[in-house]
Design a protein around this motif. Structure first.
Motif, short mmCIF file in Angstrom:
data_model
loop_
_atom_site.label_atom_id
_atom_site.label_comp_id
_atom_site.label_asym_id
_atom_site.label_seq_id
_atom_site.Cartn_x
_atom_site.Cartn_y
_atom_site.Cartn_z
N GLY A 74 42.03 44.23 42.14
CA GLY A 74 42.33 45.26 41.40
C GLY A 74 43.18 44.87 40.34
N LEU A 75 42.85 43.73 39.67
CA LEU A 75 43.61 43.13 38.41
C LEU A 75 42.73 42.91 37.29
CD1 LEU A 75 46.35 40.74 40.34
CD2 LEU A 75 46.64 43.14 39.45
N ILE A 76 43.16 42.56 36.31
CA ILE A 76 42.52 42.11 35.11
C ILE A 76 42.84 40.65 34.89
CG2 ILE A 76 42.29 44.41 33.78
CD1 ILE A 76 44.63 43.43 32.12
N PRO A 77 41.76 39.82 33.69
CA PRO A 77 42.21 38.44 33.81
C PRO A 77 43.46 38.73 32.81
CG PRO A 77 39.84 38.99 33.40
CD PRO A 77 40.42 40.36 33.65
N ASP A 78 44.11 37.32 32.87
CA ASP A 78 45.39 37.36 32.17
C ASP A 78 45.29 35.71 31.57
OD1 ASP A 78 46.09 35.55 34.50
OD2 ASP A 78 47.72 37.54 35.04
#
Length: 265
Positions: free
Chosen positions: A136-140
């Motif tokens: 449930g995250l986005i690329p960093d």
């Protein structure tokens, strides 16, 4: 034990991620060592070529989820994201020719970092995954910038949204990697590439890289800041809590079970 090994032979620097017992998962200490190493090499005028690779069976499985869940070892989120941003910026803008040599797996943050290299080499059976979506995250780590740079916005979005594992052979076909080679041969291919580059006017190549990096720096900096803000919001989301629970319970996550847009305060 050092989590990042750094050595210099002639005009080439070798950086090895070194937590093989946990598949080179990136914890805070490893990120600190990597940032320090990149900073030092970047300032070394004797180095022309930099190789980033991993010890053990894989390049890196990505961020260390177990440490992320451990409050005892947690740095303030903003500090961790600043550290990650520094790594992405140093590696992308480094006035050297950079090569990421991928074997086994390269996932999540580790893949974002690898994609900042000038040349991305992988083995045909390598497993590359932009798998932030599973948590449930986005690329960093500048992942949005690096993926758009290599694939274009439309393909980059789909890669991020799918979160699927891509073979090294497919990665080369779609442009995510520059070359794919037979299993067990990426080290040899790096050697061939180094010899190939050494026959060219490296300083002219580096000057072109520096001009392009300077042109793109504002966009990368903006991306890193947007990723920091976005990741903070995602970490508070109910989808992220479900992703963590699914990881701990070793099951497939079930997202959007709560009202759309619900966040934990």
């Amino acid at each position: 034990m050092r989590y990042v090994l750094c050595s210099i032979e002639h005009e080439t620097a070798y950086i090895d991620l070194n937590r093989p017992n946990v598949l080179n998962a990136l914890n805070v200490e490893m990120l600190k060592e990597l940032c320090s190493c990149l900073k030092e090499i970047s300032r070394n005028d004797e180095v022309d070529i930099v190789i980033l690779s991993g010890t053990g069976p894989v390049f890196s499985a990505g961020g260390d989820i177990k440490e992320m869940l451990s409050a005892a070892n947690e740095m303030p989120f903003e500090s961790v994201m600043e550290l990650i941003s520094d790594i992405a910026l140093y590696f992308y803008t480094m006035p050297k020719l950079t090569i990421a040599a991928i074997h086994g797996a390269a996932a999540g943050l580790a893949l974002s970092i690898a994609l900042a290299a000038d040349f991305v080499l992988c083995e045909t059976d390598s497993r590359l995954a932009v798998n932030f979506i599973e948590m449930g995250l986005i690329p960093d780590g500048g992942g949005h910038f690096m993926l758009e740079n290599r694939l274009g916005a439309a393909k980059a979005k789909k890669i991020i949204w799918d979160g699927k594992v891509i073979s090294g052979a497919e990665a080369a076909e779609i442009g995510l990697a520059d070359r794919s080679v037979m299993p067990g041969t990426v080290g040899k291919e790096v050697g061939y590439l180094i010899k190939e580059l050494q026959q060219k006017p490296i300083q002219a190549m580096i000057k072109t890289k520096k001009i392009m990096a300077d042109m793109n720096r504002p966009q990368l900096l903006k991306t890193l800041e947007l990723e920091k803000q976005g990741q903070l919001k995602m970490r508070r989301s109910t989808d992220h809590q479900e992703g963590i629970a699914a990881f701990l319970e070793k099951r497939k996550p079930v997202f959007n079970r709560r009202p759309k847009g619900a966040f934990i305060n």
